[in-house]
Enzyme design. Structure first.
Site, PDB file in Angstrom:
ATOM      1  N   ALA A 320       0.848  -1.189   0.000  1.00 21.43           N
ATOM      2  CA  ALA A 320       0.000   0.000   0.000  1.00 21.43           C
ATOM      3  C   ALA A 320       0.880   1.233   0.000  1.00 21.43           C
ATOM      4  O   ALA A 320       2.078   1.157   0.265  1.00 21.43           O
ATOM      5  CB  ALA A 320      -0.918  -0.007   1.224  1.00 21.43           C
ATOM      6  N   GLU A 322       0.792   5.561   1.147  1.00 23.24           N
ATOM      7  CA  GLU A 322       0.071   6.516   1.988  1.00 23.24           C
ATOM      8  C   GLU A 322      -0.213   7.864   1.357  1.00 23.24           C
ATOM      9  O   GLU A 322      -0.359   8.863   2.055  1.00 23.24           O
ATOM     10  CB  GLU A 322       0.865   6.749   3.280  1.00 23.24           C
ATOM     11  CG  GLU A 322       2.188   7.494   3.097  1.00 23.24           C
ATOM     12  CD  GLU A 322       3.406   6.613   2.903  1.00 23.24           C
ATOM     13  OE1 GLU A 322       4.528   7.093   3.104  1.00 23.24           O
ATOM     14  OE2 GLU A 322       3.222   5.429   2.562  1.00 23.24           O
ATOM     15  N   ASN A 323      -0.313   7.959   0.025  1.00 26.92           N
ATOM     16  CA  ASN A 323      -0.604   9.254  -0.604  1.00 26.92           C
ATOM     17  C   ASN A 323      -1.639  10.014   0.227  1.00 26.92           C
ATOM     18  O   ASN A 323      -2.662   9.456   0.608  1.00 26.92           O
ATOM     19  CB  ASN A 323      -1.165   9.046  -2.015  1.00 26.92           C
ATOM     20  CG  ASN A 323      -0.435   7.978  -2.784  1.00 26.92           C
ATOM     21  OD1 ASN A 323       0.745   8.089  -3.060  1.00 26.92           O
ATOM     22  ND2 ASN A 323      -1.137   6.902  -3.101  1.00 26.92           N
ATOM     23  N   GLU A 356      -0.940   2.820   6.981  1.00 29.69           N
ATOM     24  CA  GLU A 356      -1.031   3.918   6.011  1.00 29.69           C
ATOM     25  C   GLU A 356      -1.704   5.155   6.602  1.00 29.69           C
ATOM     26  O   GLU A 356      -1.329   6.285   6.292  1.00 29.69           O
ATOM     27  CB  GLU A 356      -1.769   3.464   4.742  1.00 29.69           C
ATOM     28  CG  GLU A 356      -1.155   2.273   4.031  1.00 29.69           C
ATOM     29  CD  GLU A 356       0.336   2.403   3.749  1.00 29.69           C
ATOM     30  OE1 GLU A 356       0.840   3.526   3.626  1.00 29.69           O
ATOM     31  OE2 GLU A 356       1.004   1.356   3.660  1.00 29.69           O
TER      32      GLU A 356
END
Length: 922
Positions: A320, A322-323, A356
Site C-alpha cells: 500500500a 500513503e498518498n 497507512e
C-alpha cells in the site's frame, strides 16, 4: 508505504543464544568466525560497493504551487501534461534544474511576475540522474514567477510513476486504469518537478478523463465540466492541497464502486473497490473509520484534509502507499469477503490500513528531510499500526505477533556483516529502494517500541504532539524527534537512541547469577551479536540498553528497570528466593539477545512446560536459543530438546515462531540424506496440538484459534502426517466437487498438503481453481503454495505459469519464491529459471524492491559455499543496482548455512536417530 510481505513462513528468521561457552571453545569459535569472515572477504562480500556520485537539486529556484493538468489516453497508454508552477527564484540564474524521467518536454517558459515571458532555448536531459536542465537566453532575476511546461509521457507497465493497471470488467472485457506510485522518486515520471521530500509546495490538480470513468486525487472534487474538444471527456478539478512533498501526490482514473461513511470527527471516508465488489470494502471502511479518531486523539492533532479515500489497485508493487488523502492498496491488502477471506487476511488488512493512516500525520503532515531518515516514517508507522490494531481488535493479541513478525525478522537481518544502520546515507535514486527493508521497517518499529516502553506512554504522547505541532507542513530529521521526546520525558533520548540508529547491529547480553543470602546478584556483559559467531573485532560497539528484569514471583511485571550504559554491570535484585527464576527482557521489548548461564537457563525451562512464563517470553527464549545455535554458540541439538518442551503450548504466535524456526532447519537439512528424520520430529512436536484442535472450529473459539488451526494442519500436512494427509485429500475432493466448500481458514493448509503429496492432476486442478477464482486473495493463496509440488516436470510447469498472463506481475515473485522454498530441487530449478529469464524479470521490476525480494526468496536457502560464489558472479555480469545489498546478504547467508550444516548436521542426525530408537515420553 507498506511492503507486501511474502508468505510469512518464507519471510523469517536466521538468529541466535545459550549458556556461556568455556574459554577454549570461545577461542575455537572465534577462529571459526574469523575463518567465515575471511571467506566473506575472499568472495568480496564484506563491504558494499562504492556509492554512485550524486548531487541534490540546486536551491536557486523552488516551487510554491504546482498547477497541473494531465490527460491520460487509456487506449494508447500515453498522457499529455500542462504544468504551471508558481516559483521563487532565490538567486539570479539562467537555468532551472528539475527532476524528469521518461518525459518529453515540448515547450517551457518562465514568466517573471509583472514581466515578459522568457522561452527556454534548451532542455538538457541527464537521464542517469533523472534530471533536466532548462536553459534560458536571459537571466532569471530573484523574485516570483510562473514556470510553464507542456510535456508528454507514457503510461508505463512498470508499476511506478504514472502507470497502467490491467483489470477485467464484470462482463469479461480487459481494460486499463491509469494510476500512480511515486514513492520514492517517481513523481518525476508523471510531471517535471522538484522531486525531493524537503521541497514542498501546494498542488492544484486537474484530470481530463473519459466521462464514464472515476477520477480521484489527493483532495475533493471542486469542479467537473465538459471538455471543449470532446463530448465524451470531462475535466475534473480538485481542491488545492496543503503544502506537501511530491512523492505523496496521487491520481487514479478507472472504473470503481465505493462504500462510504463519516468518522466521528466528520471526515468523509470512502473505500473504492473493483466494480461489483463494494461489499468487500466494508471491513476496511470500518477499520479506517475507527482508526482516524484513534490517531487524532493519540497525537492530539486533527486529520488535516476533508476526506480520505482508500482504493484497491489491480497491479500494485507495494502492499500500500500513503498518498495524502488517496491511499492506494493491493486488492489483497484492502478487500475482505465475509465468506472467502481467511482470518490472517482480515488481520493483514487491519494492520495495513493502520500503517497507512498513521502516515497521514507521521510522514505526510511532517515529512523526513531526506531519505536518510526514511526509517522515521516507516519504523514509526510499523510500530503504531500495532497500537492501533490492538485498540480496534484486542482479541488479536497483536503485540505478541509483533515479536514474531517484526522484531525477530529485524534481528535476523541485523546480525549479518552486510546489514546497515537504521540511518543510512542515501544519495542517488537507485539507492533509495534498497533501504525499504526490514531494518528501516521492522528494526525501526522495534527500537521505537523499546523507546516507548522506556519513556512511558504519557510522555511519549506528549513528545509526539510537540513534534507534530512544531514541524507540521515542514520537514524534520531524526534528531528533531529525539529533542521533542527528551523535552517531554526528561530522559537522555538522543544519547540512548543514537546507539541504536547510527550503528548497525545489536547486543548480546550475557548474564550469570549468584545467590547472596536473600538477594540475587546478576553479572551482565554486552557484546555485538553476529550471525557468524562471537564478535572478534578490536573495538566492540556498545549500546545504551534499557533492560527489564522479572522473576517467577510476578512474571508479568518488571522487578527492576535499568539502563545498561557500559560493557559490564553488576545488578542486585533484592529479596529473590533461591528457587525463583530470573529473566531479562520482560515482554521481549528490548532489542537484544540474551544468553543465560547454564544454571539460569535450566531454571527457566520448566516455565515453558507449565506456561508460567508469559507467551511472549516463551517465544523470545526459544528464538534466542535457536539463534545462538545458528551462530554456532550452542548446539542445535540443545534447541531441539527445548522445542520438545512446548508440548503444552496453547499460544498461536509461539507456535508460529517455532514453526518458522523448524522450517529454517528443515530447509537446511534438505541438503542432507536425513531430511525425512526432521519431518518425523516436526510431526512429533505438532501432533498433540493438532489432535487437540481438530479440523473444525469449536464453540467459543476466536481469531487466534483459526490462525493456529491453519498453521498446525499445514505443518503436519507438509510433513506427511498420515491422518492429516488423508483428511486433507478428502476435504479437497469435496471442495472441488462442490459438495462441501472449504472454509477460507483451511484452504491454505489443505492446498499445500495435497500439492506436496500430489501429482500432475492435483496441480492441474489447482491451476483451474486459480483461473476460476474471482478474489485476488484466493489467487494469491494458490500461487503461494504451487511450489510445494515435488516432481521436476511439475516444478517447471509452475515456474512457466509464474510468468504467464494468469499471474499478476507483482505476484510472480511469490510463485517463484514458493518453488525455491518448496524443496531442494525447487531451489535449484528456481535459480536456473531466474538466470534463464533474467532479462524479462529485471525489465519487469527494474529498480523496485520486488527484484530484491525475488533474489532473496530464490537463493537464500542454499547451503553450499560455491553457490555464494556463483550467485555473486551472476550478478556481477547482470547488475541489479537497487538489490546490491540484498545480494551481499544472500551470499553471506549461504555461507552461514554451509557452516551451520558442516558444524551440526552429524550431531542432529545422531540425536534424531537416538530419539527414534527411544521416543521421548510427553
Amino acid at each position: 508505504m507498506w511492503l507486501a510481505a511474502a508468505a510469512p513462513s518464507l519471510a523469517r528468521r536466521l538468529l541466535f543464544l545459550g549458556p556461556p561457552p568455556p574459554p577454549l571453545l570461545l577461542l575455537l569459535l572465534s577462529r571459526s568466525s574469523r575463518r567465515r569472515r575471511r571467506r566473506l572477504h575472499s568472495l568480496g562480500l564484506a563491504a558494499m560497493p562504492e556509492k554512485r556520485p550524486f548531487e541534490r537539486l540546486p536551491a536557486d529556484v523552488s516551487p510554491i504551487n504546482y498547477s497541473l493538468c494531465l490527460k491520460p489516453d487509456l487506449l494508447d497508454f500515453t498522457f499529455e501534461g500542462k504544468l504551471e508552477a508558481a516559483a521563487q527564484v532565490r538567486q539570479a540564474t539562467n537555468q532551472i534544474v528539475m527532476n524528469c524521467a521518461d518525459i518529453d518536454i515540448i515547450t517551457a517558459s518562465y514568466v517573471p511576475e509583472g514581466d515578459e515571458e522568457i522561452h527556454a532555448t534548451g532542455f538538457n536531459y541527464q537521464n542517469e540522474d533523472e534530471k533536466v536542465t532548462l536553459s534560458f537566453p536571459s537571466t532569471l532575476q530573484p523574485g516570483t514567477g510562473t514556470l510553464k511546461i507542456d510535456f508528454v509521457g507514457e503510461l508505463n507497465d512498470k508499476m511506478k510513476g504514472f502507470y497502467r493497471s490491467k483489470y477485467t470488467t464484470p462482463s469479461g472485457e480487459v481494460r486499463y486504469a491509469a494510476v500512480t506510485q511515486f514513492e520514492a522518486t517517481d513523481a518525476r515520471r508523471a510531471f517535471p518537478c522538484w522531486d525531493e521530500p524537503a521541497i514542498k509546495a501546494t498542488f492544484d490538480i486537474s484530470l481530463v478523463v473519459p466521462k464514464d470513468r472515476v477520477a480521484l486525487s489527493n483532495m475533493n472534487v471542486i469542479d467537473r465540466k465538459p471538455y471543449p474538444d470532446d463530448e465524451n471527456v470531462v475535466e475534473v478539478k480538485f481542491a488545492r492541497t496543503p503544502v506537501m512533498s511530491t512523492y505523496l501526490v496521487a491520481f487514479v482514473v478507472g472504473e470503481y464502486d465505493f462504500v462510504e461513511t463519516r468518522s466521528k470527527d466528520g471526515v468523509c471516508v470512502r473505500v473504492y473497490t473493483p466494480v461489483g465488489k463494494a461489499e468487500q470494502g466494508k471491513f476496511a471502511l470500518e477499520v479506517a473509520a475507527k482508526t482516524l479518531p484513534f490517531y487524532k486523539d493519540y497525537f492530539n492533532v486533527p486529520y488535516p484534509l476533508p476526506k480520505i479515500d482508500l482504493i484497491a489497485i489491480a497491479d500494485f508493487a507495494a502492499g500500500a502507499m500513503e498518498n495524502w488523502g488517496l491511499v492506494t492498496y493491493r486488492e489483497t491488502a484492502l478487500l475482505i469477503d465475509s465468506k472467502n477471506s481467511c482470518s490472517s487476511s482480515r488481520q493483514w488488512v487491519a494492520l495495513v490500513v493502520g500503517h497507512e493512516l498513521a502516515h497521514q500525520w507521521f510522514g505526510n503532515l511532517v515529512t523526513m528531510e531526506w531519505w536518510t531518515h526514511l526509517w522515521l516514517n516507516e519504523g514509526f508507522a510499523s510500530w503504531i499500526e500495532y497500537l492501533c490494531v490492538d485498540h480496534c481488535f484486542p482479541e488479536y493479541d497483536i503485540w505478541t505477533q509483533f515479536v514474531s513478525a517484526d522484531y525477530t525478522r529485524a534481528q535476523e537481518l541485523d546480525a549479518l556483516d552486510n546489514s546497515h544502520p537504521i540511518e543510512v546515507s542515501v544519495g542517488h535514486p537507485s539507492e533509495v529502494d534498497e533501504i525499504f527493508d526490514a531494518i528501516s521497517y521492522s528494526k525501526g518499529a522495534s527500537v521505537i517500541r523499546m523507546l516507548h516502553d522506556y519513556i512511558g506512554d504519557t510522555d511519549f504522547k506528549k513528545g509526539m504532539n510537540m513534534y507534530l505541532t512544531k514541524f507540521q507542513q515542514k520537514n524534520a530529521a531524526t534528531e528533531d524527534l529525539w529533542e521533542c521526546l527528551e523535552g517531554a520525558s526528561g530522559k537522555p533520548i538522543a544519547a540512548v537512541m543514537n546507539t541504536w540508529t547510527k550503528q548497525m547491529g545489536f547486543p548480546l547480553i550475557y548474564v550469570e547469577a549468584e545467590q547472596v543470602e536473600n538477594d540475587r546478584l546478576l553479572k551482565l556483559s554486552q557484546r555485538k551479536f553476529c550471525a557468524s559467531g562471537p564478535y572478534v573485532g578490536e573495538d566492540c560497539p556498545q549500546w545504551m540498553v534499557p533492560i527489564t528484569i522479572s522473576t517467577s514471583e510476578d512474571p508479568n511485571h518488571a522487578k527492576l528497570k535499568i539502563l545498561m550504559d557500559k560493557p559490564e554491570m553488576d545488578v542486585v535484585l533484592k529479596n529473590v528466593k533461591p528457587d525463583q527464576w530470573v529473566k531479562l527482557n520482560l515482554g521481549t521489548v528490548g532489542f537484544y539477545r540474551t544468553q543465560y548461564s547454564s544454571a539460569m537457563l535450566e531454571s527457566l525451562l520448566p516455565g515453558i512446560r507449565d506456561l508460567s512464563l508469559p507467551p511472549v517470553d516463551r517465544l523470545g527464549l526459544q528464538n534466542d536459543l535457536f539463534s545462538l545455535a545458528r551462530a554456532g554458540i550452542i548446539s542445535t541439538v540443545e534447541v531441539l530438546k527445548v522445542m520438545e518442551a512446548f508440548v503444552n503450548e496453547p499460544n498461536y504466535t509461539v507456535w508460529s515462531d517455532l514453526s518458522c524456526n523448524l522450517g529454517i532447519l528443515s530447509t537446511l537439512l534438505s541438503h542432507t540424506d536425513f531430511y525425512e528424520e526432521i519431518q518425523e520430529f516436526v510431526k512429533d512436536v505438532f501432533s498433540p496440538i493438532g489432535e487437540r484442535l481438530g479440523w473444525d472450529p469449536k464453540p467459543g473459539e476466536g481469531h487466534l484459534d483459526a490462525l493456529l488451526r491453519g498453521l498446525v494442519l499445514g505443518k503436519l500436512g507438509k510433513a506427511g502426517h498420515k491422518a492429516t494427509l488423508e483428511e486433507a485429500r478428502r476435504r479437497f475432493k469435496d471442495h472441488v466437487e462442490g459438495k462441501q466448500i472449504l472454509s477460507a481458514d483451511l484452504r491454505s493448509p489443505v492446498y499445500l498438503t495435497v500439492l506436496k503429496h500430489g501429482d500432475g492432476t492435483t496441480l492441474d486442478i489447482m491451476i483451474k481453481l486459480h483461473k476460476q477464482a474471482d478474489m485476488q486473495e484466493e489467487k494469491n493463496r494458490i500461487e503461494r503454495v504451487l511450489g510445494a509440488t515435488l516432481s521436476p516436470e511439475l516444478i517447471q510447469k509452475v515456474l512457466t505459469f509464474a510468468l504467464s498472463e494468469e499471474v499478476r506481475p507483482q505476484d510472480t515473485v511469490s510463485v517463484i519464491g514458493g518453488v525455491a522454498g518448496g524443496s531442494k530441487h525447487g531451489r535449484k530449478a528456481a535459480w536456473k529459471f531466474i538466470k534463464d529469464n533474467w532479462e524479462e524479470l529485471y525489465n519487469r521490476y527494474q529498480g523496485g524492491f520486488l527484484i530484491s525480494r525475488l533474489i532473496k526468496l530464490s537463493v537464500e536457502g542454499f547451503a553450499v559455499d560455491k553457490m555464494a560464489g556463483e550467485v555473486k558472479a551472476f550478478f556481477e555480469s547482470h547488475p541489479a543496482p537497487s538489490a546490491e545489498r540484498t545480494i551481499q546478504q544472500c551470499c553471506e547467508n549461504i555461507l552461514l548455512n554451509a557452516a551451520w550444516l558442516k558444524r551440526d548436521a552429524e550431531s542432529i542426525h545422531q540425536y534424531l536417530l537416538q530419539r527414534k530408537a527411544s521416543p521421548p515420553t510427553v
